[in-house]
Motif scaffolding. Structure first.
Motif, short mmCIF file in Angstrom:
data_model
loop_
_atom_site.label_atom_id
_atom_site.label_comp_id
_atom_site.label_asym_id
_atom_site.label_seq_id
_atom_site.Cartn_x
_atom_site.Cartn_y
_atom_site.Cartn_z
N UNK A 81 0.72 -1.22 -0.05
CA UNK A 81 0.02 0.10 0.06
C UNK A 81 0.72 1.24 0.00
N UNK A 82 0.24 2.25 -0.05
CA UNK A 82 0.91 3.80 -0.11
C UNK A 82 1.17 3.91 1.45
N UNK A 83 2.41 3.73 2.20
CA UNK A 83 2.66 3.67 3.33
C UNK A 83 2.74 5.18 3.96
N UNK A 84 2.54 5.32 5.27
CA UNK A 84 2.47 6.62 5.95
C UNK A 84 3.74 6.68 6.78
N UNK A 107 -5.70 1.28 -6.94
CA UNK A 107 -6.49 2.30 -6.08
C UNK A 107 -5.73 3.11 -5.07
N UNK A 108 -4.44 2.80 -5.17
CA UNK A 108 -3.62 3.60 -4.13
C UNK A 108 -3.42 5.06 -4.60
N UNK A 109 -3.59 5.24 -5.81
CA UNK A 109 -3.08 6.74 -6.33
C UNK A 109 -1.95 6.89 -6.74
N UNK A 110 -0.93 6.08 -6.20
CA UNK A 110 0.23 6.26 -6.42
C UNK A 110 0.96 5.79 -7.93
N UNK A 111 2.02 6.34 -8.35
CA UNK A 111 2.74 6.39 -9.37
C UNK A 111 3.59 4.83 -9.47
N UNK A 112 3.49 4.01 -10.43
CA UNK A 112 4.20 2.79 -10.37
C UNK A 112 4.41 2.30 -11.86
N UNK A 113 5.33 1.42 -12.08
CA UNK A 113 5.38 0.87 -13.59
C UNK A 113 4.22 -0.04 -13.70
N UNK A 114 3.82 -0.53 -12.86
CA UNK A 114 2.68 -1.62 -13.12
C UNK A 114 1.46 -1.49 -11.93
N UNK A 139 -7.45 2.65 1.00
CA UNK A 139 -8.24 2.22 -0.29
C UNK A 139 -7.28 1.11 -1.02
N UNK A 140 -6.06 1.29 -1.09
CA UNK A 140 -5.18 0.76 -1.74
C UNK A 140 -4.61 -0.44 -1.33
N UNK A 167 -7.56 5.57 10.76
CA UNK A 167 -8.20 6.97 11.22
C UNK A 167 -7.49 7.86 10.28
N UNK A 168 -6.75 7.46 9.26
CA UNK A 168 -6.47 8.50 8.07
C UNK A 168 -6.27 7.44 7.01
N UNK A 169 -6.10 8.40 5.82
CA UNK A 169 -5.75 7.95 4.50
C UNK A 169 -6.96 6.97 3.94
N UNK A 170 -7.96 7.40 3.74
CA UNK A 170 -9.33 6.65 3.53
C UNK A 170 -9.61 5.62 4.51
N UNK A 171 -9.00 5.40 5.82
CA UNK A 171 -9.40 4.32 6.78
C UNK A 171 -10.74 4.28 6.93
N UNK A 172 -11.15 2.81 7.11
CA UNK A 172 -12.55 2.56 7.45
C UNK A 172 -12.60 1.43 8.13
#
Length: 254
Positions: A81-84, A107-114, A139-140, A167-172
Motif C-alpha cells: 500500500x502507500x505507506x504513511x 487504487x492507491x493513487x500512486x505512480x508505479x510501472x505496474x 483504499x489501495x 483513522x487516516x488515508x481513507x481508513x474505514x
C-alpha cells in the motif's frame, strides 16, 4: 550481546527461512528498525527471478546488495500500500537494480510501472503471488498470496495480534474488518502470514492463530469498529513526508 527482541527476530527469520527453502523458495525476512518495517525477498532459485515486498528507502542499498550477493535478478519491487510511516525504496531500487519494475495497487493513487488489482498475479520464475484487495487501512491495500497458499504478505491490513489503523488515508474500520475476514481468514488455517510491521519482536503468525487469538478481529464487527474508533493514536511522525514521496514511487520529483 543481542537483546531478547533481536534474538526472537533472528530465530524466527532463520526458522521460517528453512521452511521456505524446503519448498524450493528463496526467502528472506528483512527488518528496518526505525519504522519497524519488514521487507520480504522471494526468489525462484532456478530462474533467479526475485520480488521484494515493501522495501524501505533507508535499507535499499542493503537489499540491493543482498540481491546481487545471492545472484538474483529482481523483476519487481512491490508495495502492499502507500505507506504513511516510511518512504518506499522502490524508486531507488529501480536505479540500483536495472530491470526492476515497481508495483502497487491501482487504487492507491500512486505512480508505479505496474498497477494491479484483485486477482492479478505477479510471476517470478515458477512462482507467483496473487493480489487480494484488502482495503480498510487505505483504499489501495493489497495482500500478496503465494500460489500454493502457504504464505501471504498482509501489509498493514493484518498485523500479528493486531491490524493497521483506520483513522487516516481513507481508513474505514468496517471495510478493514470485512477485508480481513473475507480475503485473509478464508486462506488455509496453516497459511503463514507475514505483516508489514511488528513492534514486539514477533516475525510471523498463521491464519488459525489470528482467527483464534487476534484481540480485535475475533470481536463482532460492531465491537471492532468501536475499538478502532477509540484508539486515539498519535499522528505518524513521517506522514507529511512519506505519503507525498510514496505517491511518486518514493522519489521526490522537483
Amino acid at each position: 550481546m543481542l537483546s531478547s527482541v533481536s534474538k526472537t527476530l533472528i530465530g524466527g527469520i532463520r526458522g521460517f527461512g528453512v521452511m521456505a527453502a524446503a519448498r524450493g523458495l528463496v526467502f528472506r525476512q528483512l527488518f528496518e528498525p526505525v519504522s519497524c518495517t519488514y521487507t520480504y525477498l522471494l526468489a525462484d532459485p532456478d530462474s533467479k527471478e526475485a520480488v521484494l515486498i515493501d522495501p524501505v528507502l533507508e535499507t535499499a542499498n542493503r537489499d540491493a546488495k543482498l540481491v546481487k550477493d545471492l545472484g538474483l535478478k529482481m523483476v519487481y519491487a512491490a508495495n502492499t500500500h502507500c505507506h504513511a510511516d516510511h518512504i518506499t525504496g522502490t524508486g531507488v531500487l529501480k536505479k540500483l537494480l536495472p530491470g526492476c519494475r515497481s508495483v502497487i495497487s491501482k487504487d492507491s493513487g500512486a505512480l508505479a510501472d505496474i498497477h494491479i488489482q484483485e486477482g492479478d498475479v505477479i510471476k517470478f520464475g515458477k512462482y507467483s503471488l496473487e493480489a487480494r484487495s484488502t482495503p480498510g487501512h487505505t483504499d489501495g491495500c493489497l495482500t500478496y498470496v503465494l500460489s500454493d497458499q502457504s504464505m501471504a504478505f498482509t501489509g498493514d491490513a493484518l498485523l500479528i495480534r493486531g491490524c493497521g489503523r483506520t483513522d487516516f488515508q481513507q481508513g474505514c474500520p468496517s471495510t478493514l474488518y470485512n477485508s480481513v475476514h473475507s480475503k485473509i481468514f478464508t486462506l488455509p488455517d496453516n497459511c503463514y502470514l507475514y505483516p508489514a510491521h511488528d513492534y514486539t519482536g514477533q516475525t510471523v503468525t498463521t491464519v488459525d492463530e489470528e482467527k483464534r487469538l487476534n484481540p480485535r478481529l475475533t470481536k463482532s464487527e460492531a465491537e471492532f469498529v468501536k475499538i478502532m474508533n477509540n484508539l486515539n493514536l498519535p499522528r505518524p511522525k513521517q506522514i507529511d513526508i512519506a505519503v507525498p514521496a510514496n505517491l511518486v514511487c518514493g522519489v521526490q520529483e522537483k
